[in-house]
Design a protein around this motif. Sequence first.
Motif, PDB file in Angstrom:
ATOM      1  N   THR A  13       5.101   1.441  -7.214  1.00 31.96           N
ATOM      2  CA  THR A  13       4.937   0.238  -6.570  1.00 31.96           C
ATOM      3  C   THR A  13       5.605  -0.799  -7.509  1.00 31.96           C
ATOM      4  OG1 THR A  13       3.462  -0.315  -7.018  1.00 31.96           O
ATOM      5  CG2 THR A  13       3.231   0.257  -5.230  1.00 31.96           C
ATOM      6  N   PHE A  85      19.162   2.052  -9.126  1.00 35.32           N
ATOM      7  CA  PHE A  85      18.182   1.475  -8.599  1.00 35.32           C
ATOM      8  C   PHE A  85      17.173  -0.073  -9.260  1.00 35.32           C
ATOM      9  CE2 PHE A  85      13.379   0.693  -9.327  1.00 35.32           C
ATOM     10  CZ  PHE A  85      12.656   0.963  -8.108  1.00 35.32           C
ATOM     11  N   ASP A  87      14.195  -2.573  -7.297  1.00 29.30           N
ATOM     12  CA  ASP A  87      13.071  -2.373  -7.774  1.00 29.30           C
ATOM     13  C   ASP A  87      12.535  -2.237  -6.038  1.00 29.30           C
ATOM     14  OD1 ASP A  87      10.533  -3.783  -7.675  1.00 29.30           O
ATOM     15  OD2 ASP A  87      11.004  -5.503  -7.492  1.00 29.30           O
ATOM     16  N   SER A  88      11.093  -1.778  -5.989  1.00 26.93           N
ATOM     17  CA  SER A  88      10.403  -1.015  -4.668  1.00 26.93           C
ATOM     18  C   SER A  88       8.971  -1.718  -4.358  1.00 26.93           C
ATOM     19  CB  SER A  88       9.927  -0.338  -4.881  1.00 26.93           C
ATOM     20  OG  SER A  88       8.770   0.143  -6.438  1.00 26.93           O
ATOM     21  N   SER A  89       9.285  -1.993  -2.832  1.00 24.70           N
ATOM     22  CA  SER A  89       7.834  -2.729  -2.540  1.00 24.70           C
ATOM     23  C   SER A  89       6.621  -2.560  -3.240  1.00 24.70           C
ATOM     24  CB  SER A  89       7.473  -2.113  -1.107  1.00 24.70           C
ATOM     25  OG  SER A  89       7.629  -0.904  -0.858  1.00 24.70           O
ATOM     26  N   HIS A 101       7.589   3.948   0.146  1.00 23.90           N
ATOM     27  CA  HIS A 101       7.485   1.849  -0.110  1.00 23.90           C
ATOM     28  C   HIS A 101       9.371   1.356   0.158  1.00 23.90           C
ATOM     29  CE1 HIS A 101       8.540   3.048  -4.183  1.00 23.90           C
ATOM     30  NE2 HIS A 101       7.884   3.634  -3.863  1.00 23.90           N
ATOM     31  N   TYR A 102       9.398   0.563   0.217  1.00 28.88           N
ATOM     32  CA  TYR A 102      11.285   0.334   0.608  1.00 28.88           C
ATOM     33  C   TYR A 102      11.115   0.470  -1.097  1.00 28.88           C
ATOM     34  CZ  TYR A 102      10.372  -1.227   5.200  1.00 28.88           C
ATOM     35  OH  TYR A 102      10.161  -1.089   6.395  1.00 28.88           O
ATOM     36  N   LEU A 103      13.236   0.599  -1.199  1.00 29.85           N
ATOM     37  CA  LEU A 103      13.822   0.313  -2.172  1.00 29.85           C
ATOM     38  C   LEU A 103      15.101   0.256  -2.225  1.00 29.85           C
ATOM     39  CD1 LEU A 103      13.562   4.061  -3.525  1.00 29.85           C
ATOM     40  CD2 LEU A 103      11.972   2.966  -4.174  1.00 29.85           C
TER      41      LEU A 103
END
Length: 109
Positions: A13, A85, A87-89, A101-103
């Motif tokens: 995350t 890449f 970030d992610s949620s 999760h969102y990326l």
Amino acid sequence: MVEPRPRHVAISTGRLPNDVEAIAAELGNGIVITNNWYTRFQNIKEGVFSTVVRDVALLVRNGRLSARVRGLRIADSFRTLLRNFVDSSRELGRSIGGTRHYLVRRHTY
């Protein structure tokens, strides 16, 4: 020769919210893809694949959701995805078959 071995990539995350509109604001301009399916490798050794966008893909302009996008196919490599890449949620969501999760990633040409 391609041999059976672990190939799972886990992304932890990050700092993004789990809200699509907040992610659109962070993205600025791009496309939010909520799901994909029918993923096939063109070259499994190099990680080159294609996948069909499923459910909803949303066009983002100036940080706001502006239109629904249809008929997308993504062709890329895992090397490129991971290199770009961003970030992610913060939280994992539940989905059929596991968690997600969102990326956010940079788009390269």
